[in-house]
Design an enzyme around this catalytic site. Structure first.
Site, PDB file in Angstrom:
ATOM      1  N   ASP A  94       1.375  24.707  38.804  1.00 47.89           N
ATOM      2  CA  ASP A  94       0.212  24.547  37.934  1.00 47.89           C
ATOM      3  C   ASP A  94      -0.230  25.931  37.441  1.00 47.89           C
ATOM      4  OD1 ASP A  94      -2.197  22.107  37.739  1.00 47.89           O
ATOM      5  OD2 ASP A  94      -2.690  24.164  37.134  1.00 47.89           O
ATOM      6  N   GLN A 122      -8.629  13.521  34.084  1.00 45.84           N
ATOM      7  CA  GLN A 122      -7.335  13.819  33.453  1.00 45.84           C
ATOM      8  C   GLN A 122      -7.563  14.669  32.206  1.00 45.84           C
ATOM      9  OE1 GLN A 122      -4.971  10.386  32.292  1.00 45.84           O
ATOM     10  NE2 GLN A 122      -3.091  11.599  32.143  1.00 45.84           N
ATOM     11  N   HIS A 166       1.173  12.796  35.616  1.00 47.57           N
ATOM     12  CA  HIS A 166       1.618  13.832  36.555  1.00 47.57           C
ATOM     13  C   HIS A 166       0.969  13.611  37.905  1.00 47.57           C
ATOM     14  CE1 HIS A 166      -1.874  15.272  34.303  1.00 47.57           C
ATOM     15  NE2 HIS A 166      -2.244  15.888  35.401  1.00 47.57           N
ATOM     16  N   ASN A 193      -4.659  11.800  38.371  1.00 48.92           N
ATOM     17  CA  ASN A 193      -5.832  11.422  37.583  1.00 48.92           C
ATOM     18  C   ASN A 193      -5.428  10.576  36.372  1.00 48.92           C
ATOM     19  OD1 ASN A 193      -7.435  13.077  39.264  1.00 48.92           O
ATOM     20  ND2 ASN A 193      -6.960  14.878  38.014  1.00 48.92           N
ATOM     21  N   HIS A 242      -0.344  15.745  41.175  1.00 47.52           N
ATOM     22  CA  HIS A 242      -0.633  17.075  41.719  1.00 47.52           C
ATOM     23  C   HIS A 242      -0.153  17.130  43.167  1.00 47.52           C
ATOM     24  CE1 HIS A 242      -3.614  18.512  38.636  1.00 47.52           C
ATOM     25  NE2 HIS A 242      -3.731  17.216  38.412  1.00 47.52           N
TER      26      HIS A 242
HETATM   27  P1  5GP Z   1      -5.195  16.856  35.105  1.00 48.75           P
HETATM   28  O1  5GP Z   1      -6.583  17.447  35.039  1.00 48.75           O
HETATM   29  O2  5GP Z   1      -4.792  16.248  33.782  1.00 48.75           O
HETATM   30  O3  5GP Z   1      -4.963  15.960  36.272  1.00 48.75           O
HETATM   31  O4  5GP Z   1      -4.252  18.115  35.383  1.00 48.75           O
HETATM   32  C1  5GP Z   1      -3.672  18.871  34.390  1.00 48.75           C
HETATM   33  C2  5GP Z   1      -3.179  20.126  35.071  1.00 48.75           C
HETATM   34  O5  5GP Z   1      -2.252  20.758  34.216  1.00 48.75           O
HETATM   35  C3  5GP Z   1      -4.289  21.156  35.350  1.00 48.75           C
HETATM   36  O6  5GP Z   1      -4.343  21.423  36.745  1.00 48.75           O
HETATM   37  C4  5GP Z   1      -3.875  22.355  34.531  1.00 48.75           C
HETATM   38  O7  5GP Z   1      -4.124  23.577  35.203  1.00 48.75           O
HETATM   39  C5  5GP Z   1      -2.402  22.137  34.310  1.00 48.75           C
HETATM   40  N1  5GP Z   1      -1.888  22.684  33.067  1.00 48.75           N
HETATM   41  C6  5GP Z   1      -2.427  22.503  31.823  1.00 48.75           C
HETATM   42  N2  5GP Z   1      -1.683  23.131  30.896  1.00 48.75           N
HETATM   43  C7  5GP Z   1      -0.644  23.708  31.580  1.00 48.75           C
HETATM   44  C8  5GP Z   1       0.472  24.504  31.158  1.00 48.75           C
HETATM   45  O8  5GP Z   1       0.674  24.815  29.973  1.00 48.75           O
HETATM   46  N3  5GP Z   1       1.330  24.928  32.135  1.00 48.75           N
HETATM   47  C9  5GP Z   1       1.152  24.587  33.459  1.00 48.75           C
HETATM   48  N4  5GP Z   1       2.049  25.056  34.332  1.00 48.75           N
HETATM   49  N5  5GP Z   1       0.106  23.849  33.879  1.00 48.75           N
HETATM   50  C10 5GP Z   1      -0.777  23.424  32.950  1.00 48.75           C
END
Ligand code: 5GP
Ligand code: ZN
Length: 140
Positions: free
Chosen positions: A32, A95, A101, A88, A103
């Site tokens: 992440d 999300q 995805h 999420n 985590h």
């Molecule tokens: P969500 O909040 O949708 O469950 O998690 C999305 C996750 O993707 C976040 O923890 C965020 O830090 C990660 N993320 C967003 N954009 C990028 C990216 O361009 N590269 C990587 N490696 N992680 C990302």
């Protein structure tokens, strides 16, 4: 199937760089970019699906198997003291990237984000809980 507007599809296609720790024909697993802890990683299915509602049972089962394998591997390598699997669905659920995805969040005693996922409980009357339970009953 790739969604041209999806940042994770671009990462999977190699159009945006990422730190990849695992890849097979169905998944890419990356660190992440804004980690909650050391080693925080994301399991990305290569097929674009927005969330738990869209992903197939088969692919979800494969993701769960991979999560188990990676939890063991990451715990052995990182020496973490615990592990959260988090997934999420929808903005209201936190999300921010609308490509399914999981985590993988290693947890360490005394870590900075030690209150990660700590919520206070809501109070519902017993009758309301009974009602919710009744509505949610599902035949096996
Ligand atoms: P969500 O909040 O949708 O469950 O998690 C999305 C996750 O993707 C976040 O923890 C965020 O830090 C990660 N993320 C967003 N954009 C990028 C990216 O361009 N590269 C990587 N490696 N992680 C990302
Ligand atoms: Zn996507």
């Amino acid at each position: 199937m790739k969604d041209d507007n999806c940042i994770f599809c671009k990462i999977i296609a190699g159009e945006i760089p990422s730190r990849t720790i695992y890849e097979d024909q169905d998944f890419k697993v990356i660190l992440d970019a804004s980690p909650a802890s050391k080693g925080h990683a994301l399991i990305l299915p290569k097929e674009h699906c927005a969330n738990i509602y869209e992903i197939s049972e088969e692919l979800l089962a494969k993701a769960a198997k991979l999560a188990k394998k990676l939890a063991a591997h990451m715990t052995a390598v990182l020496g973490c003291d615990g592990f959260n699997l988090l997934q999420n669905n929808g903005e209201v659920a936190g999300q921010t990237v609308f490509h399914f995805h999981m985590h993988l969040i290693p947890r360490y005693k005394g870590m900075k984000n030690s209150d990660l996922l700590n919520w206070t409980h809501e109070d519902f009357a017993a009758e309301e809980q009974d009602d919710i339970c009744q509505k949610l009953k599902l035949e096996a």
